[in-house]
Motif scaffolding. Structure first.
Motif: not given
Ligand code: ADE
Length: 420
Positions: A10-12, A55, A57, A114, A141, A144-145, A147, A412
């Motif tokens: 899962l990435m942002a 980024t 992940a 992460v 970031t 975001k990942v 939530n 990814s």
């Protein structure tokens, strides 16, 4: 854990701007929590010119937390990174993506590792507050990942624990870092005074000054100042509180005259406090002093401020002009004294290059033909090579998600930085 469950990544990706303080932060009242001795105010710069892209992940297949900065792996064991990771993980919320077969419960986040890849679009070691953009981007970031639902004020308080001035990079435009009063630091956070559209005529020119000398780090410099400078007490308790109110008023009214006077005065007092430290700290050099002199003489000759200057913990000059016309005049004066060393004018000014056209500077011959600024008493001497390059920028927005997956810095499939 089933093999299929182990596959997902899962990435942002986020991008955060850097910021330049016009009322300076210098001195901590709590070293571990990074709590300042006074409020500060900054302008956020256009992320197109000065920003960090990060980024993050997450995958059940990652055995540990890892980070790469500008392509090189760096350690995450430092307290500042650990504080940001811990505080965001604490606030992580349940997440589900049925299509990708991802379901993460709130309590799962503690055991998920992460991979972080970050890249600065400007030289990391140039003294341009890269850690402010970097930690703001990291916290944004990660949030975001994972939530995270907290507002930007709360995120700014977490970013502060990575790098103090990072808290101001959570917003665009004009930002105040309120020092707060509480011992736990929960009220030491950033608030937006006005967004970037409020005063969008302002033009920011940064002179990246060549410096061979090793500078005192901000962390150790601040510590020495707090321990030894009697002037710091006066600055933090008497000068800054009223100056912050005046600066807020100047910003609200787009009053460039007051804005410029306050900005220059505060930069000068910050450097005075550095000189008042034992042993004294010198962040500016001869080139910085020459740029101050150029601006002061110009402002004096006009009877009203044309341009504001401010210097952080290094020799680079940040110059703020009220509009493009004045910025073009400023550029002419700067290039008269600090012409490029080689023939390539275009690489000597990065960012918004169109300001060169406004200044009528299309080639190196145009620079050679510039007239000496009339307000200068000793116009003959030039200082070729003393400025590495100029950046032309403007006010910018706060952090943003980079939606285009092609721009992610992590692959990814492998979960590793692209190209590694
Ligand atoms: N320090 C300097 N640049 C950084 C970045 N992009 N992320 C984290 N820390 C940094």
């Amino acid at each position: 854990m089933a093999a299929s469950e182990r596959q997902w990544v899962l990435m942002a990706t986020g991008r955060s701007p850097t910021n330049i303080a016009v009322i300076k932060y210098w001195g901590k009242r709590d070293e571990a929590l990074i709590l300042p001795v006074n409020d500060s105010i900054s302008v956020t710069l256009d992320p197109d010119h000065l920003s960090a892209t990060t980024t993050v992940a997450v995958s059940p297949s990652f055995p540990s937390d890892r980070m790469w900065l500008n392509g090189k792996e760096i350690s995450l064991s430092g307290g500042r990174f650990q504080s940001c990771l811990r505080e965001i993980r604490k606030r992580a919320c349940e997440f589900e993506d049925e299509k990708k077969g991802i379901k993460i419960k709130k309590e799962d986040w503690e055991n998920l590792h992460v991979h972080i890849a970050s890249y600065n679009n400007f030289p990391t070691a140039a003294g341009l507050a890269s850690s402010a953009a970097g930690f703001a981007c990291l916290v944004f970031t990660l949030g975001k990942v994972m939530n995270v639902k907290e507002d930007y004020g709360e995120l700014s308080s977490i970013a502060r624990q990575g790098s103090g001035s990072a808290c101001r990079s959570l917003y665009g435009g004009f930002v105040k870092w309120c020092m707060g009063k509480k011992d736990d630091g929960s009220d030491s956070l950033a608030v937006q005074l006005a967004d970037e559209t409020h005063w969008n005529d302002l033009v920011i020119i940064i002179a990246v000054v060549s410096s061979k000398q090793k500078e005192t780090s901000s962390t150790s410099g601040m510590r020495d100042t707090v321990e030894t400078s009697p002037l710091l007490q006066y600055r933090a308790q008497t000068v800054v509180p009223s100056r912050v109110l005046k600066m807020e008023e100047a910003i609200k009214n787009r009053d460039f005259d007051s804005f410029a006077k306050l900005t220059c005065a505060d930069s000068n007092q910050f450097h005075a406090v550095c000189l008042d430290t034992s042993p004294p700290i010198f962040y500016m050099n001869d080139t910085s002093h020459r740029i101050i002199s150029l601006v002061e003489k110009w402002n004096h000759s006009q009877g009203t401020p044309q341009v504001a200057y401010t210097f952080d913990a290094g020799p680079n000059a940040v110059l703020i002009a009220p509009n493009r016309k004045t910025a073009a005049l400023l550029l002419q004066k700067l290039l008269y004294y600090f012409p490029p060393q080689d023939k390539n004018l275009s690489s000597y000014l990065v960012g918004d290059k169109s300001i060169l056209g406004d200044a009528g500077l299309h080639s190196i011959e145009d620079v050679d033909a510039l007239p000496a600024p009339p307000e200068m008493k000793i116009p003959k001497q030039k200082f070729k090579g003393d400025v590495s390059y100029f950046i032309c920028s403007r006010l910018g927005s706060g952090p943003k998600v980079v939606a285009d997956e092609n721009q992610a810095l992590i692959d990814s499939v492998t979960g590793l930085p692209k190209g590694v």
